[in-house]
Design a protein around this motif. Structure first.
Motif, PDB file in Angstrom:
ATOM      1  N   GLY A  67      10.510 -10.896 -11.315  1.00 33.75           N
ATOM      2  CA  GLY A  67      10.642 -10.133  -9.960  1.00 33.75           C
ATOM      3  C   GLY A  67      11.233 -10.451  -8.943  1.00 33.75           C
ATOM      4  N   LYS A  68      11.630 -11.744  -8.850  1.00 28.96           N
ATOM      5  CA  LYS A  68      12.463 -12.442  -7.900  1.00 28.96           C
ATOM      6  C   LYS A  68      13.504 -11.518  -7.126  1.00 28.96           C
ATOM      7  N   THR A  69      14.245 -10.767  -7.987  1.00 30.98           N
ATOM      8  CA  THR A  69      15.259  -9.957  -7.538  1.00 30.98           C
ATOM      9  C   THR A  69      14.793  -8.737  -6.954  1.00 30.98           C
ATOM     10  N   MET A  70      13.502  -8.376  -7.176  1.00 29.84           N
ATOM     11  CA  MET A  70      12.880  -7.103  -6.639  1.00 29.84           C
ATOM     12  C   MET A  70      12.500  -7.545  -5.105  1.00 29.84           C
ATOM     13  N   VAL A  71      12.035  -8.902  -5.008  1.00 25.91           N
ATOM     14  CA  VAL A  71      11.481  -9.333  -3.785  1.00 25.91           C
ATOM     15  C   VAL A  71      12.877  -9.251  -2.670  1.00 25.91           C
ATOM     16  N   LEU A  72      14.028  -9.571  -3.284  1.00 29.66           N
ATOM     17  CA  LEU A  72      14.968  -9.551  -2.222  1.00 29.66           C
ATOM     18  C   LEU A  72      15.561  -7.924  -2.362  1.00 29.66           C
ATOM     19  N   THR A  73      15.225  -7.164  -3.321  1.00 31.79           N
ATOM     20  CA  THR A  73      15.641  -5.767  -3.138  1.00 31.79           C
ATOM     21  C   THR A  73      14.858  -4.965  -2.033  1.00 31.79           C
ATOM     22  N   GLY A  74      13.477  -5.532  -2.104  1.00 30.04           N
ATOM     23  CA  GLY A  74      12.583  -4.975  -1.132  1.00 30.04           C
ATOM     24  C   GLY A  74      12.865  -5.378   0.338  1.00 30.04           C
ATOM     25  N   LEU A  75      13.299  -6.477   0.400  1.00 31.58           N
ATOM     26  CA  LEU A  75      13.625  -6.964   1.625  1.00 31.58           C
ATOM     27  C   LEU A  75      14.963  -6.420   2.359  1.00 31.58           C
ATOM     28  N   GLY A  76      16.041  -6.032   1.152  1.00 31.37           N
ATOM     29  CA  GLY A  76      17.074  -5.231   1.546  1.00 31.37           C
ATOM     30  C   GLY A  76      16.549  -3.878   2.132  1.00 31.37           C
ATOM     31  N   LEU A  77      15.722  -3.270   1.340  1.00 35.80           N
ATOM     32  CA  LEU A  77      15.431  -2.127   1.957  1.00 35.80           C
ATOM     33  C   LEU A  77      14.774  -2.204   3.508  1.00 35.80           C
ATOM     34  N   LEU A  78      14.054  -3.203   3.539  1.00 36.05           N
ATOM     35  CA  LEU A  78      13.516  -3.389   4.927  1.00 36.05           C
ATOM     36  C   LEU A  78      14.670  -3.506   6.099  1.00 36.05           C
ATOM     37  N   LEU A  79      15.781  -3.910   5.520  1.00 37.23           N
ATOM     38  CA  LEU A  79      17.009  -4.218   6.327  1.00 37.23           C
ATOM     39  C   LEU A  79      17.917  -3.090   6.530  1.00 37.23           C
ATOM     40  N   GLY A  80      17.597  -2.126   5.913  1.00 35.87           N
ATOM     41  CA  GLY A  80      18.414  -0.705   6.163  1.00 35.87           C
ATOM     42  C   GLY A  80      19.243  -0.676   5.050  1.00 35.87           C
ATOM     43  N   GLU A  81      19.269  -1.312   3.891  1.00 35.51           N
ATOM     44  CA  GLU A  81      20.169  -0.921   2.857  1.00 35.51           C
ATOM     45  C   GLU A  81      19.985   0.253   2.161  1.00 35.51           C
ATOM     46  N   ARG A  82      21.017   0.670   1.282  1.00 34.80           N
ATOM     47  CA  ARG A  82      20.960   2.018   0.775  1.00 34.80           C
ATOM     48  C   ARG A  82      19.751   1.959  -0.292  1.00 34.80           C
TER      49      ARG A  82
ATOM     50  N   GLU B  81      11.552  11.008  -5.654  1.00 39.30           N
ATOM     51  CA  GLU B  81      12.627  11.768  -5.716  1.00 39.30           C
ATOM     52  C   GLU B  81      13.743  11.637  -4.922  1.00 39.30           C
ATOM     53  N   GLY B  82      13.747  10.171  -4.191  1.00 40.94           N
ATOM     54  CA  GLY B  82      14.910   9.923  -3.651  1.00 40.94           C
ATOM     55  C   GLY B  82      14.815   9.914  -1.924  1.00 40.94           C
ATOM     56  N   ARG B  83      13.494  10.490  -1.466  1.00 40.84           N
ATOM     57  CA  ARG B  83      13.681  10.674  -0.074  1.00 40.84           C
ATOM     58  C   ARG B  83      13.253   9.399   0.642  1.00 40.84           C
ATOM     59  N   SER B  84      13.987   8.929   1.769  1.00 38.24           N
ATOM     60  CA  SER B  84      13.736   7.651   2.418  1.00 38.24           C
ATOM     61  C   SER B  84      13.362   7.874   3.771  1.00 38.24           C
ATOM     62  N   ARG B  85      12.644   7.265   4.354  1.00 36.43           N
ATOM     63  CA  ARG B  85      11.991   7.253   5.799  1.00 36.43           C
ATOM     64  C   ARG B  85      11.946   5.916   6.351  1.00 36.43           C
ATOM     65  N   ALA B  86      12.055   5.652   7.497  1.00 33.61           N
ATOM     66  CA  ALA B  86      12.210   4.235   8.115  1.00 33.61           C
ATOM     67  C   ALA B  86      11.333   4.332   9.305  1.00 33.61           C
ATOM     68  N   HIS B  87      10.481   3.204   9.639  1.00 33.14           N
ATOM     69  CA  HIS B  87       9.575   3.210  10.673  1.00 33.14           C
ATOM     70  C   HIS B  87       9.843   1.844  11.462  1.00 33.14           C
ATOM     71  N   LEU B  88       9.860   1.849  12.634  1.00 31.43           N
ATOM     72  CA  LEU B  88       9.949   0.553  13.400  1.00 31.43           C
ATOM     73  C   LEU B  88       8.969   0.611  14.701  1.00 31.43           C
ATOM     74  N   GLY B  89       8.032  -0.336  14.534  1.00 31.59           N
ATOM     75  CA  GLY B  89       7.016  -0.509  15.631  1.00 31.59           C
ATOM     76  C   GLY B  89       6.216   0.825  15.710  1.00 31.59           C
ATOM     77  N   GLY B  90       6.178   1.489  14.625  1.00 30.16           N
ATOM     78  CA  GLY B  90       5.193   2.665  14.479  1.00 30.16           C
ATOM     79  C   GLY B  90       5.905   4.197  14.707  1.00 30.16           C
ATOM     80  N   ARG B  91       7.129   4.061  14.967  1.00 28.32           N
ATOM     81  CA  ARG B  91       7.875   5.051  15.324  1.00 28.32           C
ATOM     82  C   ARG B  91       9.080   5.384  14.193  1.00 28.32           C
ATOM     83  N   THR B  92       9.047   6.578  13.731  1.00 29.63           N
ATOM     84  CA  THR B  92      10.161   7.077  12.875  1.00 29.63           C
ATOM     85  C   THR B  92      11.587   6.900  13.567  1.00 29.63           C
ATOM     86  N   VAL B  93      12.424   6.220  12.701  1.00 26.56           N
ATOM     87  CA  VAL B  93      13.813   5.935  13.305  1.00 26.56           C
ATOM     88  C   VAL B  93      14.713   6.270  12.110  1.00 26.56           C
ATOM     89  N   PRO B  94      16.028   6.433  12.639  1.00 26.69           N
ATOM     90  CA  PRO B  94      17.070   6.750  11.546  1.00 26.69           C
ATOM     91  C   PRO B  94      17.399   5.192  10.630  1.00 26.69           C
TER      92      PRO B  94
END
Length: 580
Positions: A34-49, A101-114
């Motif tokens: 799962g090492k690759t999944m760790v980096l995949t998770g980090l990528g999601l955190l950094l705004g990747e698709r 289902e593919g819906r994605s949401r992002a939060h920054l400092g407790g606020r929803t952001v694009p």
């Protein structure tokens, strides 16, 4: 720096927490753990698709949460503040979720952001370098992008150049369009001008068609109208008329009303109400007299004038022709509206013809401005190439390539394009006297990994050697490296970790031995659900992991070799507060 990353429901990872430290963090584990999944998770955190297929089977969603600690005033905190995020003492919480289902949401400092805001923050927070970067360097365009992104002066020159380029493109496109449309424009101008001349010759006036229609009706039926008016006048006030009033006791309405008033006044002495009725009869007499005068006036105005009738009908025919031709059978008001629009279009078409000479001059000036901006960009790139070459060479020589030289060659193409008029080639001369060639051709697999590490570090540092981002992430940058070179890669990563937090996914014990914190990804499988966990290894656990990396087993001999490797790795100073 990143303090913690928590990943749930991603691929083989059920629920994993990565507690990161300042300095060098190394992540190891069995293939498929799962090492690759760790980096995949980090990528999601950094705004990747996001990819819904990555959501763990049976899970409702993937959730990745990260905690970053940054010095006050850091650009990431400023951007987060602009987005309405809440921070406390430089601590920023970032989160990203992806539903099945593919819906994605992002939060920054407790606020929803694009999602785009996460990407902006991610660029300032973490520099991710993986094996794909080596493939990207096969494109000359990527060489240019790497050089440009490494130097603030180049970025500033490029920012000044791009509007000049877009202006030239816009002006040339406008000129080409006007030239291409010249024939059609001339044809349209001729048609509209002819229409305006036609309308101007007739000179219609608003409401004229309605007025002429009424006059036409009066002139066409003048005899009947005169007869009707004469009969009405005789009935109202009397006078000469062929109309027989019959056996009436009075000859007209006015005479009858006068007689009625006299009769009513005779009884007024006997009943006051009769006086009131007499007054009303008098009022009606006055009204009848006024009406009679108006009828007489109308009668005097009704003339039998065949010449005027012909004029009216000819004028109506002209107006009708204009209406059919220019207003689709509408009114004179519609014809006038068409003429106004046509006049405006004619003015625009003539302006277009008159603009061409001025446009040629604008294009010439814009091209001169573009050439000047391109020259400034070229000069900035030449200086940046020299700085990048010095930095990257210094870095790669610390990675068991002591005689190698990295350079960036700038070649003018003679044609200005969107990113300037330069071709950029990052080249490597592995030994003195060896010809400099493109890094992807001159470096072997192991050398290319080290060259990429050197370039990554060199492009992320300022002139004083301070990293531009607080955290570096390297995904198996040591691929194809072994022996002494692997040790040098580990040592360079450790030295980089003096000024920045470094996270490395590796399969080499020589690299892992330099870690300030060693995390292992382990997968357990009960036959139905696979789950990965991440934990810190220390002491004997770390020796066993290093032994596994070195020899594939944890025998006493392998553990002893791991102990020797760990002891030979140069210890790093304590990171009391972590990199800025």
């Amino acid at each position: 720096m990143l303090q913690q990353i928590r990943i749930t429901g991603l691929g083989v990872i059920d629920d994993a927490v990565l507690d990161l430290s300042p300095g060098l963090n190394v992540i190891t584990g069995e293939t498929g753990a799962g090492k690759t999944m760790v980096l995949t998770g980090l990528g999601l955190l950094l705004g990747e698709r996001a990819d819904a297929a990555r959501v763990r089977s049976g899970a409702r969603r993937t959730l990745v949460e990260g905690v970053a600690l940054l010095p006050l005033g850091h650009p990431v905190l400023e951007r987060a503040d602009e987005a309405g995020a809440e921070t406390e003492d430089g601590e920023l919480i970032v989160a990203r979720s992806v539903s099945a289902e593919g819906r994605s949401r992002a939060h920054l400092g407790g606020r929803t952001v694009p999602i785009g805001v996460l990407a902006e923050v991610g660029q300032e927070l973490v520099a991710v370098h993986g094996q794909a970067d080596q493939l990207r360097l096969r494109s000359p365009e990527q060489h240019r992008a790497l050089l440009d992104s490494s130097d603030a002066a180049v970025l500033a020159a490029l920012a000044a150049y791009e509007p000049c380029y877009e202006r030239v493109r816009s002006l040339v496109a406008e000129r080409d369009r006007l030239q291409a449309e010249a024939t059609e424009r001339a044809r349209e101008l001729e048609l509209l001008s002819a229409g305006l001349t036609d309308i101007e010759a007739v000179d219609p006036h608003p409401g004229e068609d309605d007025e002429l229609k009424a006059e036409d009706a009066r002139l066409s039926h003048a005899d009947a109208l005169r007869d009707s008016a004469a009969r009405a006048h005789a009935l109202l006030v009397g006078g000469d008329s062929d109309w027989d009033a019959g056996e009436s006791a009075w000859a007209s309405v006015t005479a009858g009303l006068a007689s009625a008033g006299d009769a009513l006044r005779e009884g007024a002495d006997l009943d006051p109400e009769m006086e009131t009725l007499a007054k009303r009869a008098s009022e009606l007499g006055y009204l009848a007299t006024d009406l009679g005068a108006d009828v007489a006036s109308y009668l005097a105005g009704v003339e039998v004038d065949p010449a005027r009738l012909e004029q009216v009908q000819l004028r109506r025919a002209e107006l009708g022709r204009l209406s059919r031709r220019y207003a689709d059978g509408g009114s004179v008001a519609d014809v006038i509206a068409w003429s106004r629009e046509a006049a405006a279009t004619v003015s625009t078409l003539r302006d277009a013809d008159e603009r061409l000479p001025a446009l040629d001059a604008e294009v010439e000036q814009a091209r001169a401005d573009l050439e000047a901006a391109g020259e400034r960009l070229h000069t900035a790139r030449v200086s940046a190439a020299q700085r990048l070459g010095r930095r990257a060479t210094a870095e790669v020589r610390r990675l068991a390539m002591p005689k190698a030289t990295i350079s960036a060659r700038i070649t003018p193409t003679g044609q200005l394009a969107r990113h300037g008029g330069d071709e950029v080639a990052i080249e490597l001369a592995a030994n003195p006297g060896a010809p400099a060639r493109s890094v992807v051709k001159a470096a072997s697999g192991g050398e290319l990994s080290r060259v990429m590490l050197a370039l990554e570090v060199a492009t992320r540092m300022d002139a004083d050697g301070v990293t531009a981002v607080p955290t570096f992430v390297f995904d198996e940058v040591d691929a194809g490296v072994g022996g002494k070179a692997a040790t040098e890669v580990g040592r360079r990563l450790a030295e980089l970790a003096r000024t920045a937090q470094v996270v490395v996914v590796t399969h080499l014990a020589q690299v892992a031995a330099f870690a300030d914190r060693h995390l292992v990804v382990e997968k357990s499988d009960d036959g139905t659900i696979a789950a990965s966990g991440v934990h810190v290894v220390e002491g004997d656990q770390r020796l066993h992991e290093l032994a596994r990396l070195m020899a594939g087993d944890t025998s006493a001999t392998a553990v002893e070799h791991a102990r020797e490797l760990l002891g030979s790795s140069r210890p790093l100073p304590e990171h009391a507060s972590g990199p800025a």
